[in-house]
Each structure stands twice: as structure tokens, then as C-alpha cells.
Design a protein around this motif. Structure first.
Motif, PDB file in Angstrom:
ATOM      1  N   GLU A  15       4.437   0.760  -6.179  1.00 34.78           N
ATOM      2  CA  GLU A  15       3.091   0.976  -5.804  1.00 34.78           C
ATOM      3  C   GLU A  15       2.363  -0.268  -5.842  1.00 34.78           C
ATOM      4  O   GLU A  15       2.859  -1.328  -5.958  1.00 34.78           O
ATOM      5  N   GLU A  16       1.053  -0.472  -5.459  1.00 31.64           N
ATOM      6  CA  GLU A  16       0.317  -1.840  -5.245  1.00 31.64           C
ATOM      7  C   GLU A  16       0.399  -2.593  -6.446  1.00 31.64           C
ATOM      8  O   GLU A  16       0.126  -1.919  -7.553  1.00 31.64           O
ATOM      9  N   ASP A  17       0.638  -3.861  -6.225  1.00 29.07           N
ATOM     10  CA  ASP A  17       0.705  -4.755  -7.594  1.00 29.07           C
ATOM     11  C   ASP A  17       0.393  -6.172  -7.032  1.00 29.07           C
ATOM     12  O   ASP A  17       0.272  -6.368  -5.984  1.00 29.07           O
TER      13      ASP A  17
END
Length: 140
Positions: free
Chosen positions: A58-60
Motif C-alpha cells: 500500500e502507499e507508504d
């Protein structure tokens, strides 16, 4: 009684202990003490994730990890050190993976990243949403 002589003794065979052994073992006689088989260490069993912005599931963002580390330490954490850790953790985790440290995998064979409770990844609006690369010229 048998006596052993070592230059370096590392207590713990998790990811950090094994990485330290690799580094010191090249230059010094090194022993690693562990109560568990290394793949059963806390690192191998960790369920709360780690401070590495891998962005593989996921976005990080490394800035979120820096903030989580500082906040998790009740703002007593050395903030410069937390930033260095968060930035360098990405390459460190990839190195550990290449060395064979076992990580849980998604069905697409990516290592999993699990957001622990209270992390910015679980909030609707992270306060550190600034771009990862700061502007090259100072803003006046």
C-alpha cells in the motif's frame, strides 16, 4: 570446564542480531547467543511491521515512519536519528531479504507490510504528507 574466547558476543538472533553478526564476523571472532532458532526470532514472528517504507502493498512514505517513531517514543526520540533510520531502513530491509531473512508473502510473492495500530497508514490524513524529496531551493 571449556572456555571460549570471542571478540564480539551478540545476544539475540533476530534480524538485527544476525545483521550485526554478518558485519562483525568479517573482522572478528563472533558468537551469537539465542534462546530460539534464528527463524523463530521476534523478527521472523513480528506482526506489527517494521520501520521501512517499502510501499510494496500500500502507499507508504519514510516521513510517516519517522513521525510514527517520534510519536511512539512520546516525542523523546532523537528526531534526526529517527529520520536517518526511516530513510535507511528501506535499503536495509531489501538487503536482509536478499540475504534470506524470511518475510511473509502476499499471493504475488511480495513481502507483506502490516500497519500496526496507531500508525499513520491507518489514519485518513497523515500529517506528514509533504513530498519525500524536499525542494532544491530554500523557500523564502
Amino acid at each position: 570446564m571449556q572456555v571460549h574466547h570471542y571478540d564480539v558476543v551478540i545476544v539475540g538472533a533476530g534480524g538485527a542480531g544476525m545483521r550485526a553478526a554478518i558485519e562483525s564476523g568479517q573482522r572478528a571472532r563472533t558468537a551469537v547467543l539465542t534462546k530460539l532458532y534464528p527463524t523463530r526470532s521476534h523478527t521472523g514472528a513480528a506482526q506489527g511491521g517494521m520501520c521501512a517504507a517499502l510501499a510494496n502493498v500500500e502507499e507508504d512514505n519514510w516521513e510517516w515512519h519517522t513521525f510514527d517513531t517520534v510519536k511512539g517514543g512520546d516525542y523523546l526520540v532523537d528526531q534526526d536519528a529517527a529520520e536517518v533510520m526511516a530513510k535507511e531502513a528501506i535499503d536495509a530491509v531489501l538487503d536482509l531479504e536478499k540475504m534470506g531473512l524470511p518475510f511473509n508473502r502476499t499471493p504475488r510473492a511480495r513481502s507483506t507490510s502490516v500497519a500496526s495500530a496507531g500508525t499513520l497508514a491507518t489514519t485518513a490524513s497523515p500529517p506528514c504528507a509533504a513530498p519525500a524529496t524536499p525542494p532544491t531551493a530554500p523557500v523564502t
